[in-house]
Design a protein around this motif. Structure first.
Motif, PDB file in Angstrom:
ATOM      1  N   THR A 132      -7.461  -4.889   5.480  1.00 18.14           N
ATOM      2  CA  THR A 132      -6.720  -5.224   6.691  1.00 18.14           C
ATOM      3  C   THR A 132      -6.074  -6.585   6.495  1.00 18.14           C
ATOM      4  OG1 THR A 132      -8.517  -6.417   7.797  1.00 18.14           O
ATOM      5  CG2 THR A 132      -8.510  -4.017   8.020  1.00 18.14           C
ATOM      6  N   GLY A 133      -5.490  -7.110   7.559  1.00 17.74           N
ATOM      7  CA  GLY A 133      -4.909  -8.442   7.485  1.00 17.74           C
ATOM      8  C   GLY A 133      -5.947  -9.523   7.237  1.00 17.74           C
ATOM      9  N   ASP A 134      -7.228  -9.209   7.481  1.00 17.03           N
ATOM     10  CA  ASP A 134      -8.297 -10.181   7.257  1.00 17.03           C
ATOM     11  C   ASP A 134      -8.802 -10.182   5.814  1.00 17.03           C
ATOM     12  OD1 ASP A 134      -8.331 -11.136   9.835  1.00 17.03           O
ATOM     13  OD2 ASP A 134      -9.836  -9.705  10.526  1.00 17.03           O
ATOM     14  N   THR A 135      -8.445  -9.167   5.028  1.00 17.18           N
ATOM     15  CA  THR A 135      -8.950  -9.047   3.656  1.00 17.18           C
ATOM     16  C   THR A 135      -8.294 -10.091   2.765  1.00 17.18           C
ATOM     17  OG1 THR A 135      -9.191  -6.662   4.019  1.00 17.18           O
ATOM     18  CG2 THR A 135      -9.335  -7.443   1.747  1.00 17.18           C
ATOM     19  N   SER A 136      -9.090 -10.707   1.895  1.00 17.86           N
ATOM     20  CA  SER A 136      -8.571 -11.765   1.031  1.00 17.86           C
ATOM     21  C   SER A 136      -7.560 -11.211   0.029  1.00 17.86           C
ATOM     22  CB  SER A 136      -9.720 -12.432   0.266  1.00 17.86           C
ATOM     23  OG  SER A 136     -10.279 -11.535  -0.681  1.00 17.86           O
ATOM     24  N   LYS A 140      -7.601  -7.655  -2.173  1.00 21.15           N
ATOM     25  CA  LYS A 140      -6.492  -6.700  -2.094  1.00 21.15           C
ATOM     26  C   LYS A 140      -5.929  -6.411  -3.482  1.00 21.15           C
ATOM     27  CE  LYS A 140      -4.865  -7.813   2.578  1.00 21.15           C
ATOM     28  NZ  LYS A 140      -3.782  -8.424   3.379  1.00 21.15           N
ATOM     29  N   LYS A 141      -5.796  -7.452  -4.281  1.00 27.55           N
ATOM     30  CA  LYS A 141      -5.252  -7.273  -5.628  1.00 27.55           C
ATOM     31  C   LYS A 141      -6.186  -6.394  -6.453  1.00 27.55           C
ATOM     32  CE  LYS A 141      -3.308  -9.934  -9.475  1.00 27.55           C
ATOM     33  NZ  LYS A 141      -3.046 -11.295 -10.012  1.00 27.55           N
ATOM     34  N   GLY A 142      -7.503  -6.610  -6.303  1.00 28.77           N
ATOM     35  CA  GLY A 142      -8.454  -5.784  -7.023  1.00 28.77           C
ATOM     36  C   GLY A 142      -8.413  -4.329  -6.590  1.00 28.77           C
ATOM     37  N   LEU A 158      -1.446   0.252   5.460  1.00 24.49           N
ATOM     38  CA  LEU A 158      -1.000   1.483   4.801  1.00 24.49           C
ATOM     39  C   LEU A 158       0.462   1.355   4.397  1.00 24.49           C
ATOM     40  CD1 LEU A 158      -1.100   4.420   3.895  1.00 24.49           C
ATOM     41  CD2 LEU A 158      -0.864   5.118   6.299  1.00 24.49           C
ATOM     42  N   SER A 159       1.301   0.837   5.279  1.00 17.71           N
ATOM     43  CA  SER A 159       2.716   0.652   4.941  1.00 17.71           C
ATOM     44  C   SER A 159       2.881  -0.298   3.766  1.00 17.71           C
ATOM     45  CB  SER A 159       3.485   0.126   6.156  1.00 17.71           C
ATOM     46  OG  SER A 159       3.633   1.126   7.137  1.00 17.71           O
ATOM     47  N   ILE A 160       2.091  -1.359   3.747  1.00 19.09           N
ATOM     48  CA  ILE A 160       2.175  -2.305   2.635  1.00 19.09           C
ATOM     49  C   ILE A 160       1.797  -1.615   1.328  1.00 19.09           C
ATOM     50  CG2 ILE A 160       1.163  -4.404   1.662  1.00 19.09           C
ATOM     51  CD1 ILE A 160       0.975  -5.473   4.548  1.00 19.09           C
ATOM     52  N   LEU A 161       0.776  -0.768   1.372  1.00 21.37           N
ATOM     53  CA  LEU A 161       0.404  -0.009   0.168  1.00 21.37           C
ATOM     54  C   LEU A 161       1.570   0.817  -0.336  1.00 21.37           C
ATOM     55  CD1 LEU A 161      -3.219   1.301   0.898  1.00 21.37           C
ATOM     56  CD2 LEU A 161      -2.527  -0.243  -0.937  1.00 21.37           C
ATOM     57  N   LEU A 162       2.298   1.426   0.591  1.00 17.43           N
ATOM     58  CA  LEU A 162       3.416   2.290   0.205  1.00 17.43           C
ATOM     59  C   LEU A 162       4.577   1.496  -0.380  1.00 17.43           C
ATOM     60  CD1 LEU A 162       3.502   4.790   3.216  1.00 17.43           C
ATOM     61  CD2 LEU A 162       2.408   5.087   0.993  1.00 17.43           C
ATOM     62  N   SER A 163       4.558   0.179  -0.222  1.00 14.55           N
ATOM     63  CA  SER A 163       5.653  -0.641  -0.730  1.00 14.55           C
ATOM     64  C   SER A 163       5.466  -1.029  -2.198  1.00 14.55           C
ATOM     65  CB  SER A 163       5.788  -1.916   0.117  1.00 14.55           C
ATOM     66  OG  SER A 163       4.737  -2.833  -0.169  1.00 14.55           O
ATOM     67  N   TYR A 164       4.372  -0.596  -2.833  1.00 11.81           N
ATOM     68  CA  TYR A 164       4.139  -0.907  -4.247  1.00 11.81           C
ATOM     69  C   TYR A 164       4.498   0.305  -5.106  1.00 11.81           C
ATOM     70  CZ  TYR A 164       1.766  -5.148  -2.770  1.00 11.81           C
ATOM     71  OH  TYR A 164       1.476  -6.378  -2.225  1.00 11.81           O
ATOM     72  N   PRO A 165       5.185   0.096  -6.223  1.00 10.64           N
ATOM     73  CA  PRO A 165       5.667   1.218  -7.036  1.00 10.64           C
ATOM     74  C   PRO A 165       4.570   2.123  -7.585  1.00 10.64           C
ATOM     75  CG  PRO A 165       6.820  -0.805  -7.632  1.00 10.64           C
ATOM     76  CD  PRO A 165       5.706  -1.206  -6.719  1.00 10.64           C
ATOM     77  N   ASP A 166       3.364   1.590  -7.827  1.00 11.61           N
ATOM     78  CA  ASP A 166       2.332   2.406  -8.470  1.00 11.61           C
ATOM     79  C   ASP A 166       1.346   3.002  -7.477  1.00 11.61           C
ATOM     80  OD1 ASP A 166       1.281  -0.001  -7.728  1.00 11.61           O
ATOM     81  OD2 ASP A 166       0.235  -0.403  -9.617  1.00 11.61           O
ATOM     82  N   THR A 167       1.632   2.912  -6.173  1.00  9.43           N
ATOM     83  CA  THR A 167       0.690   3.428  -5.179  1.00  9.43           C
ATOM     84  C   THR A 167       0.483   4.929  -5.315  1.00  9.43           C
ATOM     85  OG1 THR A 167       1.147   1.668  -3.587  1.00  9.43           O
ATOM     86  CG2 THR A 167       0.284   3.723  -2.711  1.00  9.43           C
ATOM     87  N   LYS A 168       1.554   5.667  -5.634  1.00 13.16           N
ATOM     88  CA  LYS A 168       1.423   7.118  -5.750  1.00 13.16           C
ATOM     89  C   LYS A 168       0.391   7.493  -6.803  1.00 13.16           C
ATOM     90  CE  LYS A 168       4.040  11.384  -6.559  1.00 13.16           C
ATOM     91  NZ  LYS A 168       5.381  11.962  -6.793  1.00 13.16           N
ATOM     92  N   GLU A 169       0.396   6.769  -7.903  1.00  7.86           N
ATOM     93  CA  GLU A 169      -0.564   7.040  -8.968  1.00  7.86           C
ATOM     94  C   GLU A 169      -1.994   6.836  -8.476  1.00  7.86           C
ATOM     95  OE1 GLU A 169      -1.775   5.227 -13.359  1.00  7.86           O
ATOM     96  OE2 GLU A 169       0.148   4.702 -12.426  1.00  7.86           O
ATOM     97  N   HIS A 170      -2.226   5.782  -7.691  1.00 10.91           N
ATOM     98  CA  HIS A 170      -3.571   5.502  -7.189  1.00 10.91           C
ATOM     99  C   HIS A 170      -4.011   6.508  -6.134  1.00 10.91           C
ATOM    100  CE1 HIS A 170      -3.660   1.905  -9.496  1.00 10.91           C
ATOM    101  NE2 HIS A 170      -2.787   1.234  -8.752  1.00 10.91           N
ATOM    102  N   LEU A 171      -3.058   7.132  -5.451  1.00 11.46           N
ATOM    103  CA  LEU A 171      -3.393   8.054  -4.364  1.00 11.46           C
ATOM    104  C   LEU A 171      -3.285   9.515  -4.759  1.00 11.46           C
ATOM    105  CD1 LEU A 171      -1.621   6.294  -1.335  1.00 11.46           C
ATOM    106  CD2 LEU A 171      -4.003   6.145  -2.032  1.00 11.46           C
ATOM    107  N   GLN A 172      -3.106   9.805  -6.034  1.00  8.90           N
ATOM    108  CA  GLN A 172      -2.869  11.187  -6.441  1.00  8.90           C
ATOM    109  C   GLN A 172      -4.098  12.070  -6.255  1.00  8.90           C
ATOM    110  OE1 GLN A 172      -1.917  11.556 -10.584  1.00  8.90           O
ATOM    111  NE2 GLN A 172      -3.440  10.045 -11.233  1.00  8.90           N
ATOM    112  N   ASN A 173      -5.289  11.475  -6.118  1.00 10.82           N
ATOM    113  CA  ASN A 173      -6.505  12.263  -5.908  1.00 10.82           C
ATOM    114  C   ASN A 173      -6.966  12.250  -4.454  1.00 10.82           C
ATOM    115  OD1 ASN A 173      -7.284  13.073  -8.754  1.00 10.82           O
ATOM    116  ND2 ASN A 173      -7.151  10.842  -8.993  1.00 10.82           N
ATOM    117  N   LEU A 174      -6.117  11.758  -3.571  1.00 10.08           N
ATOM    118  CA  LEU A 174      -6.485  11.659  -2.162  1.00 10.08           C
ATOM    119  C   LEU A 174      -6.756  13.048  -1.584  1.00 10.08           C
ATOM    120  CD1 LEU A 174      -6.708   9.245  -0.181  1.00 10.08           C
ATOM    121  CD2 LEU A 174      -4.434   9.862   0.645  1.00 10.08           C
TER     122      LEU A 174
END
Length: 849
Positions: A132-136, A140-142, A158-174
């Protein structure tokens, strides 16, 4: 630029599923519990690949209904693969499989704890973390490089996650996305933001299952459809057949003033509250504003100094560390009482809490029931909320809320209709993330319920706005945030991507829909952060001024690097309390309806229940001097005083509607004859004060209450253009047209307002049909003036029996409206003295009649 889509997940072996579910049943049995039928229904619906919405009373296991579904599936897969699920050390934690979206940071912290506890008890190697906004920043980087098995987050994150190019790769097993407390998000832009994020996740993974959790909402089918969108609009709605025992009562003042005013009781009920707190193990005292929370915390601590360390304060402007300490203290039973605002409204599991108090008006039925559910937060327990009136008429509201609860008449949350500012923001988010082809993104966005009627012209305009700022702003490079790919890879030709890393970083700082006045961090000289207050408050302080904040008495020292540096005051005088904007919520339609039902009974001489018995003398005096208006009546009272000629009208439609009605009717009467009015309003009615008698009868004959030309006359009577200008500040920020500053270096409210005002003027002159301008006008009408409710109020007034009554003095219903106007002109202490004198005069007049 992006990884390929995952292959469809194979069906789970039925025998393995049964074995895994049996293990879970044993977990329940070991604790003396048994799963509810609705929980089993969710597990099997999930097994069948369905999505849906779970509706169950607070404290009956909604969280476990969906969490255990995915754990059963994972255990079944391990069993089917021949792995020993009892051998914890031999099991590999799964990749990111569950995304859990919550509306509040406090709820995120609690959810992480609850999910971790269940996984640990079942000896499953799942990693569960929050973001969240409170997370260091470090954490977040980790999470980006090594995602946990389940991530609890907010719509903004969630929107911020979607703004990174490699997010799809990290979420492919969702496997599943869960939206907690969906009734809280639905009906807001944050809910729409969640819809857009889920639409992207579904596009990446067509097998993704979406589940929402909700406790209190009146339009459940629409809530499900809004959450699921297309193609899952026919998803499941699973409702728990569990009757939760909820009690609504009120503390009764010893002396009910027949001429009430807001604040007349309030803290005068402190002794009654303390007597109840003395018998409670753990309690929450809810207030409607942060300033009120500060006042009640201080009053309780002054009266019970021995509770120091066991009494706490909780609201959103306090530091994350302080909030988490309070939440942990509630969960483990260390805290005896917490004074709080809406930050503790939602699904946080504080089992030790056995009493809840609501100070002041509940404003809505769902809101009151939600707060009641913070007590008795377990199956079979009774949830109880006790109203603490801040003036006498609120006793009627508590009785009305109980009637509405018994009739199951709960407020609906209509979904937001395609906000264009958020669309522009989302277009940029996707461009700087994985990029998009316009045709694909258009269809994806239309799969979100709130944008199901989005036209291609509207979408194309949003893309142009993200690309150039629109026709009026295209000369400014800072608005060129996305562009078409012009590299060497043919398959990406026509794809929109971000223009620069610098603008991408700036956009990520701006993602979100929560807007407020600029806030300033408050910290001690040693750098320890206490929380945040609005810049407008701090700007009025000078060195040495004393103020109360975060339950402490502080001395203001200076502004340093856009932070307010303070120290603990050497003495404990009564300091001023920060005031935050946005504290006045309107009375809901449902609660207004049931208040009028209670007034119907009072008009007939029936005073059912302890609250109504307490206000009987007030209502009888109202009937003696005027009438008690029923559903079929519209009451107008005329009073002549040294100030002039007063018109008091009582639509019982809520403060925003009454603001619009007062301005509209004043405008229409001024069209009949040259006359000026001073206006005041509360949730029950409004006052028009003029130096000469208002031409009421002629205006009524001329269509005073007609709805014809309503929109244009509202604009003329309220200077809607100026209101739209103020509303545009929020819209411009969401759309990224105004930059609010870097972390730790926020721009001042004045600079933000000036920037948005300048853009507003440019668009009005050179691009008057700009969709963001139209959105600003629409939001003013819908959100600030509640035009639909205003129109309904006029229709109801026209159909009602009109009573125009000349009264010699202000009645019990008129008095609080009159005092509300005085409040803006007189400081609190002289106001209290003047009001007490007027009350005594009116009471004396009542005794002599």
């Amino acid at each position: 630029m992006s990884a390929s889509a995952p292959s469809p997940r194979p069906a789970v072996d039925a025998e393995a599923w049964g074995e895994a579910e049996s293990r879970l049943e044993d977990w329940f049995s070991d604790r003396g519990w048994s799963p509810f039928d609705y929980q089993r229904d969710v597990w099997r619906a999930y097994r069948d690949g369905d999505s849906g919405l779970v509706h169950a009373p607070t404290g009956t296991g909604k969280t476990y209904s969906v969490w255990f579904a995915v754990l059963i599936e994972w255990m079944a897969e391990q069993i089917a693969a021949g792995r020993n699920i009892e051998a914890y050390d031999e099991l590999t934690p799964p990749p990111l499989s569950v995304l859990w979206v919550t509306p509040l940071r406090a709820l995120s912290h609690n959810t992480v704890t609850a999910l971790q506890r269940a996984a640990r008890d079942l000896r499953l190697p799942w990693r569960i973390e929050g973001r969240t906004g409170d997370t260091s920043y470090r954490k977040k980087k980790g999470q980006l490089s090594d995602p946990p098995s389940a991530l609890i987050t907010t719509p903004e994150s969630l929107s911020i996650l979607l703004s990174y190019p490699d997010t799809k790769e990290h979420l492919q097993n969702l496997r599943m996305v869960v939206v907690d407390e969906w009734h809280e998000l639905m009906g807001s832009k944050r809910g729409v933001q969640a819809e857009l994020g889920i639409a992207r996740l579904r596009r990446w993974n067509p097998d993704l299952r979406t589940w929402g959790l909700s406790a209190t909402i009146g339009n459940m089918d629409e809530a499900r459809d809004t959450l699921l969108g297309e193609p899952d609009a026919d998803g499941r709605l699973i409702t728990a057949d569990i009757k939760k025992d909820i009690q609504i009562d009120a503390l009764l003042p010893e002396d009910v003033h027949r001429f009430p005013w807001a604040g007349n009781l309030g803290l005068q009920m402190l002794d009654h509250v303390l007597s109840e707190l003395d018998t409670a193990d753990s309690a929450l005292v809810f207030t409607n504003t942060r300033a009120q929370a500060e006042q009640w915390y201080r009053a309780i601590l002054d009266a019970r100094p021995e509770w120091a360390g066991h009494l706490a304060l909780h609201y959103g402007s306090l530091s994350r560390k302080q909030r988490e300490v309070v939440e942990d203290g509630l969960a483990n039973g260390r805290l005896r009482c917490v004074v709080c605002t809406s930050t503790l409204d939602l699904g946080v599991d504080f089992t030790p809490v056995d009493r809840v108090f609501q100070v002041g008006s509940p404003k809505g039925v769902a809101r009151l029931l939600q707060r009641a559910g913070r007590s008795g937060h377990q199956p079979g327990a009774t949830s109880r909320v006790t109203g603490v009136p801040s003036h006498s008429l609120q006793l009627i509201e508590y009785a009305a809320a109980r009637d509405a609860m018994e009739a199951d008449d709960i407020e609906a949350r209509p979904p937001v209709r395609k906000p264009i500012d958020l669309l522009v923001q989302h277009v940029i988010t996707i461009a700087i993330g994985s990029g998009f082809f316009p045709d694909d993104l258009f269809e994806e966005i239309r799969s979100a319920y709130s944008y199901r009627n989005l036209t291609r012209n509207e979408f194309d305009w949003a893309v142009r706005c993200a690309s150039t700022g629109g026709s009026a702003l295209k000369a400014y490079e800072k608005y060129h945030r996305i562009e078409k790919y012009d590299g060497d890879l043919e398959r990406y030709r026509g794809m929109y991507v971000g223009t620069s890393d610098r603008l991408a970083r700036r956009h990520r700082m701006m993602i979100g829909t929560i807007t407020s006045d600029s806030s300033v961090e408050v910290r001690y000289k040693n750098g320890h952060t206490i929380g945040q207050v609005e810049e407008t408050f701090i700007s009025r302080l000078k060195h040495g001024d004393i103020f109360n904040f975060a339950g402490k008495t502080l001395e203001f020292l200076r502004i340093e690097d856009m932070k307010a540096v303070v120290q603990k005051a050497k003495s404990e005088p009564d300091g001023v309390v920060p005031r935050w904007l946005g504290g006045r919520l309107p009375l809901s339609n449902q609660l207004s309806h049931w208040i009028r039902r209670r007034l119907d009974e009072a008009a007939e001489g029936t005073f059912r229940g302890p609250e109504m018995a307490q206000v009987q003398s007030l209502m009888e005096l109202q009937g003696k001097w005027s009438i008690v208006p029923t559903h079929d009546d519209f009451l107008v009272e005329r009073v002549h005083s040294r100030e002039g000629h007063h018109l008091f009208m009582y639509p019982f439609a809520g403060r925003p509607v009454h603001q619009g009605l007062a301005s509209l009717l004043a405008y229409r009467m001024a069209e009949e004859v040259s006359i000026s009015f001073t206006m005041s309003y509360n949730d029950y009615g409004f006052e028009l004060l003029s130096p000469e008698p208002a031409p009421l009868r002629d205006a009524i004959a001329g269509g005073l209450f007609d709805t014809e030309n309503l929109t244009s006359e509202i604009e003329a009577s309220l200077n809607e253009s100026e209101m739209s200008r103020r509303q545009f500040r929020e819209i411009a920020r969401v759309a990224g047209l105004v930059f609010t500053g870097y972390p730790g270096q926020p721009k001042s409210l004045g600079k933000i307002q000036a920037s948005s005002g300048l853009i507003f003027d440019v668009l009005e002159e050179y691009e008057s049909e700009n969709p963001l301008l139209e959105q600003a006008r629409r939001e003013v009408r819908e959100r600030q003036l509640e035009e639909d409710r205003l129109r309904d109020a006029l229709d109801r007034i026209r159909d009602a029996t009109l009573h125009v009554i000349d009264v010699p003095r202000m009645t019990p219903l008129a008095f609080p409206i009159y005092v509300d106007r005085l409040r803006d002109r007189i400081s609190s202490e002289p106001l209290a003295q003047r009001v007490r004198r007027m009350q005594e005069e009116l009471e004396e007049a009542a005794r002599w009649e």
